[in-house]
Design an enzyme around this catalytic site. Sequence first.
Site, PDB file in Angstrom:
ATOM      1  N   GLY A  38      31.448  29.579  47.576  1.00 42.21           N
ATOM      2  CA  GLY A  38      29.456  30.023  47.210  1.00 42.21           C
ATOM      3  C   GLY A  38      31.001  30.666  45.777  1.00 42.21           C
ATOM      4  N   TYR A  39      29.878  31.584  45.357  1.00 41.24           N
ATOM      5  CA  TYR A  39      29.884  32.384  43.890  1.00 41.24           C
ATOM      6  C   TYR A  39      30.414  32.012  43.161  1.00 41.24           C
ATOM      7  CZ  TYR A  39      29.607  36.582  41.688  1.00 41.24           C
ATOM      8  OH  TYR A  39      28.814  38.050  40.717  1.00 41.24           O
ATOM      9  N   HIS A  44      34.797  25.719  39.868  1.00 41.93           N
ATOM     10  CA  HIS A  44      34.383  24.846  41.089  1.00 41.93           C
ATOM     11  C   HIS A  44      33.161  24.035  40.351  1.00 41.93           C
ATOM     12  CE1 HIS A  44      34.228  29.391  43.039  1.00 41.93           C
ATOM     13  NE2 HIS A  44      35.081  28.493  43.662  1.00 41.93           N
ATOM     14  N   LYS A 156      44.390  25.959  41.101  1.00 43.73           N
ATOM     15  CA  LYS A 156      44.456  27.933  41.193  1.00 43.73           C
ATOM     16  C   LYS A 156      45.496  27.901  42.524  1.00 43.73           C
ATOM     17  CE  LYS A 156      41.674  30.749  41.869  1.00 43.73           C
ATOM     18  NZ  LYS A 156      42.475  31.671  42.270  1.00 43.73           N
ATOM     19  N   ILE A 183      41.252  26.198  35.666  1.00 44.82           N
ATOM     20  CA  ILE A 183      40.127  26.388  34.722  1.00 44.82           C
ATOM     21  C   ILE A 183      40.304  27.561  34.558  1.00 44.82           C
ATOM     22  CG2 ILE A 183      37.190  26.112  33.509  1.00 44.82           C
ATOM     23  CD1 ILE A 183      38.749  23.525  34.368  1.00 44.82           C
ATOM     24  N   SER A 193      36.272  33.604  41.931  1.00 46.99           N
ATOM     25  CA  SER A 193      35.190  34.201  41.919  1.00 46.99           C
ATOM     26  C   SER A 193      35.771  36.139  42.072  1.00 46.99           C
ATOM     27  CB  SER A 193      34.528  34.081  43.760  1.00 46.99           C
ATOM     28  OG  SER A 193      34.343  32.890  43.357  1.00 46.99           O
TER      29      SER A 193
END
Length: 290
Positions: A38-39, A44, A156, A183, A193
């Site tokens: 998430g976040y 993502h 990453k 990215i 995040s």
Amino acid sequence: MERHVSTVEIVTELTRMRDISQNWRAHNAQIGFVPTMGYLHEGHLSLLRQANHENDHCVVSIFVNPTQFSPQEDLDVYPRDLEGDHAKIKETGAEVIFYPTDKVMYPPGYKTYVTVTELSSKLCGITRPTHFRGVTTIVCKLFNIVGPHRAYFGQKDAQQAFIIKKMVTDLDMDVVIRILPIIREEDGLAMSSRNAYLSPTERRAATVLHRALQNGLELFQQGSREPLLLQKALQEFISQEPLARIDYVSIVDPDTFLEPGENCQTLLAAVAVFFGQTRLIDNMTYSCDE
Ligand code: PAF
């Protein structure tokens, strides 16, 4: 296979997730899957867009996986924003957010873990000895529940991506692993995040990672191919930034994650560095072909 769906179902129950996936499979549809904690950021979302593009249906999971955090790490404060994530996911064409609770994934009496030996104890595994065991365990469980044809991860987390590919090969899992490029923010910082933890001064300091990796690339392109010299150059570059505390700087063969052999044509420069309490990772591939 571009799709823009106006509703995204949030599924919390394992049985419901399995029913959806089995129904799609029964109709010979291809399922793309993006596991996340998430976040969500652009990194993502790039995975989600690609998954949507390459498959008939796309599932994203949001689960802050406790088994990949050690007791002194940031599990309790890890950033969470289901509402914001939901709005972003809507724009990508994904149809389902699998959002299980800890109890669904690890019911009382849970005992089983998946470990990719050796690879999980080097680089990030030195400071985070139980981290990859947690990652491979949860990814294996998510694959069993979601039943994807293709799963998407970011470069990453290069070591994570490598370990997951190894798990899939070794355990004969019927899923294609797709690794997509890092990215970056405009100033080069790799999206993460955990960037949200950085103070403004740490945030500025953290750009040293990309600058160091770029500098290493230039040295490589000028003919400097000796891994130890490249490693030293990266270490020295990062050490010029007073807020940076190096965890590791490593040059490995990206095909093995081992020390590069003499004629290795491609090298992976991987770094992990603390800025205050925040540990960031980044990497870059140096290749003779480019
Ligand atoms: O990369 C991540 O966000 C996590 O390690 C993953 C793959 C979702 C497993 O929890």
